[in-house]
Design a protein around this motif. Structure first.
Motif, short mmCIF file in Angstrom:
data_model
loop_
_atom_site.label_atom_id
_atom_site.label_comp_id
_atom_site.label_asym_id
_atom_site.label_seq_id
_atom_site.Cartn_x
_atom_site.Cartn_y
_atom_site.Cartn_z
N PRO A 143 3.80 -14.03 -1.01
CA PRO A 143 5.32 -14.15 -0.58
C PRO A 143 5.81 -13.70 0.43
N ARG A 144 6.96 -14.02 1.05
CA ARG A 144 7.37 -13.40 2.48
C ARG A 144 7.59 -11.91 2.33
N ALA A 145 8.51 -11.64 1.04
CA ALA A 145 8.81 -10.27 0.86
C ALA A 145 7.67 -9.32 0.53
N TRP A 146 6.87 -9.83 0.00
CA TRP A 146 5.48 -8.92 -0.21
C TRP A 146 4.91 -8.37 1.08
N ILE A 147 4.80 -9.62 1.91
CA ILE A 147 4.09 -9.48 3.26
C ILE A 147 4.92 -8.27 4.09
N LYS A 149 6.73 -5.95 3.02
CA LYS A 149 6.17 -4.62 2.31
C LYS A 149 4.88 -4.05 2.83
N ARG A 150 3.89 -5.20 2.74
CA ARG A 150 2.48 -4.83 3.13
C ARG A 150 2.54 -4.59 4.64
N ASN A 208 -9.46 -5.31 -0.02
CA ASN A 208 -8.86 -4.20 0.29
C ASN A 208 -7.76 -4.07 -0.99
N LEU A 209 -7.94 -2.93 -1.45
CA LEU A 209 -7.15 -2.71 -2.60
C LEU A 209 -5.36 -3.00 -2.34
N ARG A 210 -4.96 -2.59 -1.40
CA ARG A 210 -3.48 -2.75 -1.00
C ARG A 210 -3.16 -4.23 -0.88
N ASP A 211 -3.96 -4.94 -0.54
CA ASP A 211 -3.86 -6.42 -0.50
C ASP A 211 -3.54 -7.22 -1.89
N ASP A 215 4.33 -5.26 -5.43
CA ASP A 215 5.56 -5.07 -4.72
C ASP A 215 5.74 -3.61 -5.14
N LEU A 216 5.74 -3.20 -6.43
CA LEU A 216 6.29 -2.02 -6.78
C LEU A 216 5.00 -0.85 -6.40
N GLU A 217 3.70 -1.40 -6.45
CA GLU A 217 2.60 -0.56 -5.81
C GLU A 217 2.74 -0.27 -4.47
N LEU A 218 3.11 -1.23 -3.89
CA LEU A 218 3.09 -0.84 -2.38
C LEU A 218 4.09 0.09 -2.23
N ILE A 219 5.25 0.00 -2.74
CA ILE A 219 6.56 0.83 -2.57
C ILE A 219 5.98 2.43 -3.07
N PHE A 220 5.40 2.51 -4.05
CA PHE A 220 5.17 3.79 -4.51
C PHE A 220 3.98 4.53 -3.42
N THR A 221 3.06 3.49 -2.97
CA THR A 221 2.25 4.08 -2.04
C THR A 221 2.86 4.42 -0.81
N MET A 222 3.65 3.65 -0.37
CA MET A 222 4.38 4.16 0.96
C MET A 222 5.24 5.44 0.66
N LEU A 223 5.95 5.56 -0.57
CA LEU A 223 6.73 6.87 -0.64
C LEU A 223 5.85 8.16 -0.81
N GLY A 224 4.47 7.94 -1.42
CA GLY A 224 3.34 8.88 -1.59
C GLY A 224 3.02 9.48 -0.04
N GLU A 225 2.82 8.18 0.81
CA GLU A 225 2.25 8.48 2.18
C GLU A 225 3.33 9.22 3.28
N ALA A 226 4.63 8.58 3.00
CA ALA A 226 5.62 9.01 3.81
C ALA A 226 5.77 10.35 3.55
N SER A 227 6.04 10.91 2.19
CA SER A 227 6.31 11.97 1.83
C SER A 227 5.09 13.08 2.31
N THR A 228 3.93 12.69 2.23
CA THR A 228 2.80 13.52 2.71
C THR A 228 2.99 13.67 4.31
N THR A 229 3.06 12.80 4.89
CA THR A 229 3.35 12.69 6.33
C THR A 229 4.60 13.75 6.78
#
Length: 239
Positions: A143-147, A149-150, A208-211, A215-229
């Motif tokens: 789906p476009r929305a998922w893409i 986010k990915r 690739n796990l992220r593929d 949608d929620l898993e991608l969002i949480f992954t981004m939050l985790g990595e953005a926070s770490t950065t």
């Protein structure tokens, strides 16, 4: 100075030639490919490792000195662990292929040239990489929305690994350890365990796990990595 596009995560990747997987790793600002995997594809040998060892001996005897265009780099092995493997960049692979009699040699050379061309163009114009990734995901029916986010998650991962690199964190094992720590804090499992829960065989298929994240898993992954950065920047941490 043109910066490398943040479109690939600096961990091991899988390239595909005629439905066969080739492990590769980003090293010294270019792709390095597993020589054993290439030998397996071109020769259909039941023991590609033995084939490469014999070929390497012959090249040494002939003065080819493969050691000058091969490096031992860590790649994911069938046992799920990182092992040092002979790898060659594009130039090195062309030299090796010349010594392998195979009807697949010419098609492989064309494929390798195309891969290299796309890589160079993506460095010159990072938007090309994003556009190509978007087209690939669309072709696979995402789906476009998922893409979107990915693609955003890929960009954020690039920001994180750039931060790690700037602070002296070594690629490979240290990246894997830190990534596992982030995933464990986010999901309670490591990426390997997460892949197993989803029934993915990363080693054999290059999945690739992220593929395969929601949608929620991608969002949480981004939050985790953005926070770490952000934490790394504020604390001025060094590897």
């Amino acid at each position: 100075m043109v910066k490398r596009a943040k479109t690939t995560e600096p961990v091991n990747h899988i390239a595909v030639f005629q439905e066969s997987s080739i492990r590769r790793v980003w090293h010294n600002e270019e792709w390095w490919f597993s020589v054993v995997d290439v030998c397996a594809i071109l020769t259909a040998s039941p023991d590609a490792g033995a084939y490469w060892r014999k070929l390497k001996q012959r090249l040494n005897a002939e003065g080819g000195q493969p050691v000058t265009f091969c490096h031992g780099l860590k790649l994911l092995a069938p046992d799920g662990k990182q092992h040092e493997t002979d790898c060659a960049n594009t130039e090195g692979l062309f030299r090796i292929i010349q010594s392998i009699p195979s009807p697949k040699a010419e098609p492989f050379k064309r494929w390798l040239a195309q891969v290299s061309y796309e890589w160079v163009k993506e460095i010159e114009n990072p938007e090309l990489a994003s556009a190509r990734a978007r087209e690939l995901y669309q072709a696979k029916g995402y789906p476009r929305a998922w893409i979107e986010k990915r693609l955003r998650s890929i960009s954020m991962r690039g920001e994180l690994t750039d931060e790690w690199k700037a602070r002296g964190v070594a690629e490979g094992k240290e990246y894997s350890i830190l990534t596992a720590d982030i995933a464990r804090a986010t999901f309670g499992v490591t990426p390997t365990e997460h892949s197993q829960l989803k029934g993915l065989d990363v080693v054999k298929t290059g999945n690739n796990l992220r593929d395969h994240m929601t949608d929620l898993e991608l969002i949480f992954t981004m939050l985790g990595e953005a926070s770490t950065t952000e934490i790394a920047r504020r604390s001025d941490a060094l590897g």
